[in-house]
Write an enzyme that holds these catalytic residues in place. Structure first.
Site, PDB file in Angstrom:
ATOM      1  N   GLY A 208      94.624 -40.087  17.977  1.00  0.00           N
ATOM      2  CA  GLY A 208      93.809 -41.308  17.990  1.00  0.00           C
ATOM      3  C   GLY A 208      92.341 -40.992  17.939  1.00  0.00           C
ATOM      4  O   GLY A 208      91.949 -39.847  17.710  1.00  0.00           O
ATOM      5  N   ASN A 209      91.516 -41.995  18.131  1.00  0.00           N
ATOM      6  CA  ASN A 209      90.066 -41.778  18.153  1.00  0.00           C
ATOM      7  C   ASN A 209      89.430 -42.680  19.196  1.00  0.00           C
ATOM      8  O   ASN A 209      90.110 -43.486  19.831  1.00  0.00           O
ATOM      9  CB  ASN A 209      89.471 -42.010  16.762  1.00  0.00           C
ATOM     10  CG  ASN A 209      89.688 -43.433  16.293  1.00  0.00           C
ATOM     11  OD1 ASN A 209      89.124 -44.369  16.842  1.00  0.00           O
ATOM     12  ND2 ASN A 209      90.534 -43.609  15.283  1.00  0.00           N
TER      13      ASN A 209
END
Ligand code: CTP
Length: 401
Positions: A208-209
């Site tokens: 993810g980020n």
């Protein structure tokens, strides 16, 4: 400087308790708030609560403190009147200019912007009488926020919920700062993507980020305030309340985000890709949790390329004249990289952020340069994400005209 004077009108619905939170936000952010409940509102929340939270006297009738002529003064002196919740009855009385209590008198004497946040059962909201009253109020320049969809009193669900108090507060703040502006995006459908995609590795892990979704939510909120019908494709933005009057489509992965954006973009006038879309996903998904094996090195994670949604919708526009906006976060050589990215993606505008310690991720503030395919370069100074959102819509609106 004098504090801005806000009148908080509260009418008799169960959502009156949520107006306490709106009141708290208004007072804590430096507004002088005078609460004017209707007599029915006091069945839900008593005068003592309003008075204690606002630090001002509270009355519902024109017969209290007559020597101060409150039925005229309160409205005349206000910088903003917000009615939350606004019941069907209060909307009707406001639309017809009745003046049978302090709130309706205040509405008739106010010359400042007026915001209504309706809350009622779906049937009452959808009734032609209510819809005509809302149309009348809007025609006269009032801002009537669309009710949210969700759980109503009792077991019912549907359209009619009071929007989140934080969202009503944002509408108030915007109206106080900009006044009731011409809804330049009225009749337009805009699509905004927000948040960050998560690409699953196994049932418990993902790549993810750090995108919070706040910039995309600010874009959605401001577009709705400017009259647009807004579809917000939200990737993993749990915790952010739905902006008032916005259609929110929750998604998880880049592939899901692509599907939702393409679907919504089919009849959209503009698409703003504020989401941080993962460029790669794990090539395989392990149906069971990946276990560590004693004494063995972990298996490498093989990545597969995700579709580039921005490039795809820019190359193959769903409608002629559709305006497409991308975002780019850069660490070095910001403008040159931004220019190259704008060309590569083929969009009309690219909002370029410099990413760093305090900037961009999760914060309430942002600083950017908006590059246009026509060679323009608009700097947006460090400030609230709302302000950047307004600039983006100014530029989109120009291009739609
Ligand atoms: N974007 C997209 N689809 C992707 C990746 C990004 O639509 N698979 C969009 C983002 O929503 C954003 C813009 O493209 O509006 C910029 O994304 P960015 O990741 O910075 O661009 P890249 O082409 O991946 O460039 P870089 O080489 O900097 O990673």
């Amino acid at each position: 400087m004098d504090k801005p004077k806000v009148v908080l009108g509260v009418s008799g619905g169960i959502a009156a308790y949520k107006a306490c939170e709106l009141l708290r936000r208004l007072t804590e952010s430096g507004h002088d708030v005078r609460v004017v409940p209707t007599a029915s509102a006091l069945h839900f929340v008593g005068a003592a609560t309003w008075s204690a939270l606002s630090g001002n006297p509270v009355s519902t009738e024109v017969w209290d403190d007559v020597h101060e002529v409150p039925h005229v003064r309160i409205g005349q002196q206000a910088d903003l009147v917000v009615v939350a919740p606004a019941t069907a009855d209060t909307l009707a009385r406001a639309a017809h200019g009745l003046a049978d209590d302090l709130l309706t008198n205040t509405l008739l004497t106010a010359r400042c912007p007026v915001v209504f946040a309706p809350a009622m059962h779906t049937e009452m909201w959808e009734h032609p009488a209510t819809q005509e009253n809302v149309a009348t109020l809007r025609r006269r320049g009032a801002v009537v926020i669309e009710p949210a969809v969700g759980r109503l009193t009792g077991v019912d669900t549907g359209k009619g919920r009071l929007p989140d108090p934080g969202e009503i507060f944002e509408v108030c703040r915007r109206v106080l700062a900009r006044g009731v502006t011409e809804p330049d995006l009225k009749g337009r459908h805009v699509v905004v993507s927000a948040g960050g995609t998560r690409e699953p590795l196994d049932p418990v892990r993902f790549l993810g980020n750090r995108s919070s979704g706040k910039q995309g939510y600010a874009l959605a909120r401001t577009a709705a305030a400017r009259g647009a019908r807004v579809t917000l494709v939200a990737a993993n933005t749990t915790g952010l309340p739905d902006p008032a009057g916005v259609d929110v489509v929750p998604v998880g992965t880049a592939v899901q985000l692509r599907e939702a954006v393409l679907k919504a973009a089919a009849d959209a006038d503009a698409v703003v890709m504020a989401a941080a879309v993962a460029d790669f996903r794990p090539a395989t998904y392990a149906a069971g949790k990946i276990k560590k094996k004693d004494g063995q090195d972990p298996d490498p994670i093989v990545l597969a390329r995700n579709p580039d949604i921005l490039a795809e919708i820019s190359a193959d526009r769903a409608r002629p004249g559709q305006v497409i906006v991308g975002f780019a976060a850069e660490t070095d050589d910001v403008l040159a990289n931004g220019r190259r990215k704008l060309e590569r993606k083929g969009c009309d505008l690219l909002v370029v952020n410099e990413v760093g310690e305090r900037k961009t991720f999760g914060s309430e503030e942002n600083e950017a340069v908006v590059l246009g395919a026509d060679g323009t370069e608009i700097p947006v100074p460090y400030g609230p994400k709302e302000a950047l959102a307004e600039t983006v819509w100014d530029l989109v609106s120009e291009r739609l005209r």
